[in-house]
Scaffold this motif. Sequence first.
Motif, PDB file in Angstrom:
ATOM      1  N   ILE A  92     -21.611  14.869   9.242  1.00  0.00           N
ATOM      2  CA  ILE A  92     -20.983  13.347   9.222  1.00  0.00           C
ATOM      3  C   ILE A  92     -20.046  13.539  10.245  1.00  0.00           C
ATOM      4  CG2 ILE A  92     -21.080  13.223   6.657  1.00  0.00           C
ATOM      5  CD1 ILE A  92     -18.355  14.258   6.201  1.00  0.00           C
ATOM      6  N   PRO A  93     -19.513  12.088  10.627  1.00  0.00           N
ATOM      7  CA  PRO A  93     -18.652  12.047  11.766  1.00  0.00           C
ATOM      8  C   PRO A  93     -17.110  12.577  11.488  1.00  0.00           C
ATOM      9  CG  PRO A  93     -19.050   9.832  10.800  1.00  0.00           C
ATOM     10  CD  PRO A  93     -20.036  10.922  10.160  1.00  0.00           C
ATOM     11  N   LEU A  94     -16.693  12.547  12.809  1.00  0.00           N
ATOM     12  CA  LEU A  94     -15.064  13.343  12.693  1.00  0.00           C
ATOM     13  C   LEU A  94     -14.276  11.986  13.503  1.00  0.00           C
ATOM     14  CD1 LEU A  94     -12.815  15.448  12.422  1.00  0.00           C
ATOM     15  CD2 LEU A  94     -13.632  16.155  14.728  1.00  0.00           C
ATOM     16  N   LEU A  95     -13.280  11.853  12.968  1.00  0.00           N
ATOM     17  CA  LEU A  95     -12.271  10.770  13.477  1.00  0.00           C
ATOM     18  C   LEU A  95     -10.985  11.322  13.674  1.00  0.00           C
ATOM     19  CD1 LEU A  95     -13.422   8.584  10.928  1.00  0.00           C
ATOM     20  CD2 LEU A  95     -13.471   7.141  13.021  1.00  0.00           C
ATOM     21  N   ALA A  96     -10.178  11.147  14.793  1.00  0.00           N
ATOM     22  CA  ALA A  96      -9.078  11.779  15.054  1.00  0.00           C
ATOM     23  C   ALA A  96      -8.152  10.544  15.333  1.00  0.00           C
ATOM     24  CB  ALA A  96      -9.236  12.585  16.273  1.00  0.00           C
ATOM     25  N   VAL A  97      -6.930  10.599  14.600  1.00  0.00           N
ATOM     26  CA  VAL A  97      -5.816   9.637  14.578  1.00  0.00           C
ATOM     27  C   VAL A  97      -4.418  10.316  15.130  1.00  0.00           C
ATOM     28  CG1 VAL A  97      -4.256   8.113  13.511  1.00  0.00           C
ATOM     29  CG2 VAL A  97      -6.850   8.361  12.834  1.00  0.00           C
ATOM     30  N   GLY A  98      -3.950   9.910  15.903  1.00  0.00           N
ATOM     31  CA  GLY A  98      -2.461  10.268  16.497  1.00  0.00           C
ATOM     32  C   GLY A  98      -1.568  10.132  15.629  1.00  0.00           C
ATOM     33  N   THR A  99      -0.820  11.201  15.384  1.00  0.00           N
ATOM     34  CA  THR A  99       0.209  11.367  14.701  1.00  0.00           C
ATOM     35  C   THR A  99       1.350   9.871  14.958  1.00  0.00           C
ATOM     36  OG1 THR A  99      -0.021  13.631  14.691  1.00  0.00           O
ATOM     37  CG2 THR A  99       2.149  12.962  13.576  1.00  0.00           C
ATOM     38  N   LEU A 100       1.850   9.958  16.116  1.00  0.00           N
ATOM     39  CA  LEU A 100       2.607   8.829  16.735  1.00  0.00           C
ATOM     40  C   LEU A 100       2.199   7.433  16.207  1.00  0.00           C
ATOM     41  CD1 LEU A 100       3.883  10.317  20.048  1.00  0.00           C
ATOM     42  CD2 LEU A 100       5.322  10.503  17.738  1.00  0.00           C
ATOM     43  N   PRO A 101       1.053   6.983  16.353  1.00  0.00           N
ATOM     44  CA  PRO A 101       0.665   5.469  15.961  1.00  0.00           C
ATOM     45  C   PRO A 101       0.543   5.644  14.598  1.00  0.00           C
ATOM     46  CG  PRO A 101      -1.331   6.952  17.197  1.00  0.00           C
ATOM     47  CD  PRO A 101      -0.025   7.454  17.461  1.00  0.00           C
ATOM     48  N   ALA A 102       0.227   6.691  13.869  1.00  0.00           N
ATOM     49  CA  ALA A 102       0.062   6.824  12.503  1.00  0.00           C
ATOM     50  C   ALA A 102       1.508   6.355  11.793  1.00  0.00           C
ATOM     51  CB  ALA A 102      -0.490   7.968  11.855  1.00  0.00           C
ATOM     52  N   LEU A 103       2.599   7.135  12.256  1.00  0.00           N
ATOM     53  CA  LEU A 103       3.803   6.708  11.695  1.00  0.00           C
ATOM     54  C   LEU A 103       4.308   5.418  12.144  1.00  0.00           C
ATOM     55  CD1 LEU A 103       5.836  10.166  13.097  1.00  0.00           C
ATOM     56  CD2 LEU A 103       5.579   9.288  10.679  1.00  0.00           C
ATOM     57  N   ALA A 104       4.232   4.902  13.340  1.00  0.00           N
ATOM     58  CA  ALA A 104       4.504   3.497  13.700  1.00  0.00           C
ATOM     59  C   ALA A 104       3.831   2.647  12.756  1.00  0.00           C
ATOM     60  CB  ALA A 104       4.064   3.170  15.222  1.00  0.00           C
ATOM     61  N   HIS A 105       2.560   2.705  12.219  1.00  0.00           N
ATOM     62  CA  HIS A 105       1.777   1.948  11.541  1.00  0.00           C
ATOM     63  C   HIS A 105       2.477   2.075  10.038  1.00  0.00           C
ATOM     64  CE1 HIS A 105      -1.576   0.228   9.214  1.00  0.00           C
ATOM     65  NE2 HIS A 105      -1.606   1.169   8.612  1.00  0.00           N
ATOM     66  N   GLN A 106       2.923   3.412   9.871  1.00  0.00           N
ATOM     67  CA  GLN A 106       3.618   3.345   8.487  1.00  0.00           C
ATOM     68  C   GLN A 106       4.836   2.526   8.273  1.00  0.00           C
ATOM     69  OE1 GLN A 106       4.068   7.427   7.084  1.00  0.00           O
ATOM     70  NE2 GLN A 106       5.316   6.879   5.504  1.00  0.00           N
ATOM     71  N   ALA A 107       5.661   2.756   9.457  1.00  0.00           N
ATOM     72  CA  ALA A 107       6.793   2.069   9.505  1.00  0.00           C
ATOM     73  C   ALA A 107       6.888   0.581   9.224  1.00  0.00           C
ATOM     74  CB  ALA A 107       7.608   2.629  10.687  1.00  0.00           C
ATOM     75  N   ALA A 108       5.800   0.060  10.073  1.00  0.00           N
ATOM     76  CA  ALA A 108       5.632  -1.402  10.298  1.00  0.00           C
ATOM     77  C   ALA A 108       5.231  -1.899   8.960  1.00  0.00           C
ATOM     78  CB  ALA A 108       4.657  -1.790  11.345  1.00  0.00           C
ATOM     79  N   ALA A 109       4.352  -1.060   8.193  1.00  0.00           N
ATOM     80  CA  ALA A 109       3.714  -1.855   6.783  1.00  0.00           C
ATOM     81  C   ALA A 109       4.627  -1.933   6.111  1.00  0.00           C
ATOM     82  CB  ALA A 109       2.668  -0.671   6.501  1.00  0.00           C
ATOM     83  N   HIS A 110       5.997  -1.282   6.032  1.00  0.00           N
ATOM     84  CA  HIS A 110       7.076  -1.132   5.164  1.00  0.00           C
ATOM     85  C   HIS A 110       8.325  -1.745   5.665  1.00  0.00           C
ATOM     86  CE1 HIS A 110       4.410   2.149   3.754  1.00  0.00           C
ATOM     87  NE2 HIS A 110       4.717   1.777   2.441  1.00  0.00           N
ATOM     88  N   THR A 111       8.246  -2.599   6.558  1.00  0.00           N
ATOM     89  CA  THR A 111       9.337  -3.276   7.338  1.00  0.00           C
ATOM     90  C   THR A 111       9.550  -4.857   7.033  1.00  0.00           C
ATOM     91  OG1 THR A 111       9.578  -1.559   8.831  1.00  0.00           O
ATOM     92  CG2 THR A 111      10.761  -3.572   9.246  1.00  0.00           C
ATOM     93  N   PRO A 112      10.070  -5.446   6.589  1.00  0.00           N
ATOM     94  CA  PRO A 112      10.231  -6.844   6.562  1.00  0.00           C
ATOM     95  C   PRO A 112      10.201  -7.569   7.948  1.00  0.00           C
ATOM     96  CG  PRO A 112      11.903  -6.042   4.807  1.00  0.00           C
ATOM     97  CD  PRO A 112      11.464  -4.951   5.768  1.00  0.00           C
ATOM     98  N   ARG A 113       9.648  -8.641   8.076  1.00  0.00           N
ATOM     99  CA  ARG A 113       9.417  -9.185   9.421  1.00  0.00           C
ATOM    100  C   ARG A 113       9.132  -8.197  10.493  1.00  0.00           C
ATOM    101  NH1 ARG A 113      13.833 -10.981  11.158  1.00  0.00           N
ATOM    102  NH2 ARG A 113      15.204  -9.728   9.691  1.00  0.00           N
ATOM    103  N   PRO A 114       7.788  -7.303  10.450  1.00  0.00           N
ATOM    104  CA  PRO A 114       7.576  -6.310  11.053  1.00  0.00           C
ATOM    105  C   PRO A 114       7.456  -6.826  12.590  1.00  0.00           C
ATOM    106  CG  PRO A 114       5.674  -6.912   9.742  1.00  0.00           C
ATOM    107  CD  PRO A 114       6.933  -7.805   9.535  1.00  0.00           C
ATOM    108  N   ASN A 115       7.147  -8.095  12.942  1.00  0.00           N
ATOM    109  CA  ASN A 115       7.013  -8.419  14.355  1.00  0.00           C
ATOM    110  C   ASN A 115       8.189  -8.782  15.046  1.00  0.00           C
ATOM    111  OD1 ASN A 115       4.071  -8.596  14.191  1.00  0.00           O
ATOM    112  ND2 ASN A 115       4.274 -10.654  13.332  1.00  0.00           N
ATOM    113  N   THR A 116       9.397  -8.424  14.349  1.00  0.00           N
ATOM    114  CA  THR A 116      10.638  -8.895  15.134  1.00  0.00           C
ATOM    115  C   THR A 116      11.019  -7.277  15.885  1.00  0.00           C
ATOM    116  OG1 THR A 116      11.918  -8.148  13.114  1.00  0.00           O
ATOM    117  CG2 THR A 116      11.589 -10.446  13.558  1.00  0.00           C
ATOM    118  N   TYR A 117      10.456  -6.291  15.430  1.00  0.00           N
ATOM    119  CA  TYR A 117      10.798  -5.140  16.120  1.00  0.00           C
ATOM    120  C   TYR A 117       9.373  -4.442  16.914  1.00  0.00           C
ATOM    121  CZ  TYR A 117      14.019  -4.975  12.244  1.00  0.00           C
ATOM    122  OH  TYR A 117      15.359  -5.219  11.437  1.00  0.00           O
TER     123      TYR A 117
END
Length: 234
Positions: A92-117
């Motif tokens: 089966i295929p392997l996918l690699a996700v950077g630790t830093l973009p994953a952290l940023a994605h997590q923070a944006a998903a839990h931040t009100p009005r995320p587009n302001t930051y």
Amino acid sequence: MPTLLLSLETSSPICAVALHHLADGRLLGQAELRLDKSHSTHLTVLIEQLVANTGHALADLGAVALSDGPGSYTGLRIGAAAAKGLCFALDIPLLAVGTLPALAHQAAAHTPRPNTYLYCPMLDARRQEVYTALYAADGCELLPPTNLVLDAGSLAEHLAHHAVLFCGSGAAKFEALVQNNPNAVFLANVQPSAVSLGELAWAAYQRQEFCDVAYYEPFYLKEVYTTTPRSVIN
């Protein structure tokens, strides 16, 4: 027919796994241990238990994703070995996700009005150094991953024009340097997550952004330093 995406987060002291459905990205389950140096002894156990507890078997896996780094050298190597072993065994295929973009994605998903930051994850790289990058709320990379020695002037140009949300294990070191800057916002308790990693991996799966299983290596960002034991030198 394989229907599951397994995600392995091993870039930090947290050993975490998650299962998403490949058809729609729906989260099926997650498990993690916050025990230092637990990856080598507990990762495969967490995988087996999570798959079984959700009513599935390893044969149901359709892809494996892993934290690409930067982060713990040992943790990244353990995650890579486990992910590559599963991919080879199940074809089966392997996918690699950077630790830093994953952290940023997590923070944006839990931040009100995320587009302001803008989002600046920071991973502790010892002393006054961090691994960091800068992202918009939609994940667009504004500053590529780099190792940065922090001082009061770090990221000054971005902070002069934008509100920047900092998170991750290295953010506290920077907070002490810029605590009077109103554009610097610090979000506590954001740790690498297999769930966030899996969400980005599912999107990458739709784009078929697969790694070469045979030649994949983690993104360490800095060279791995090794020393020769004194007994060998003598």
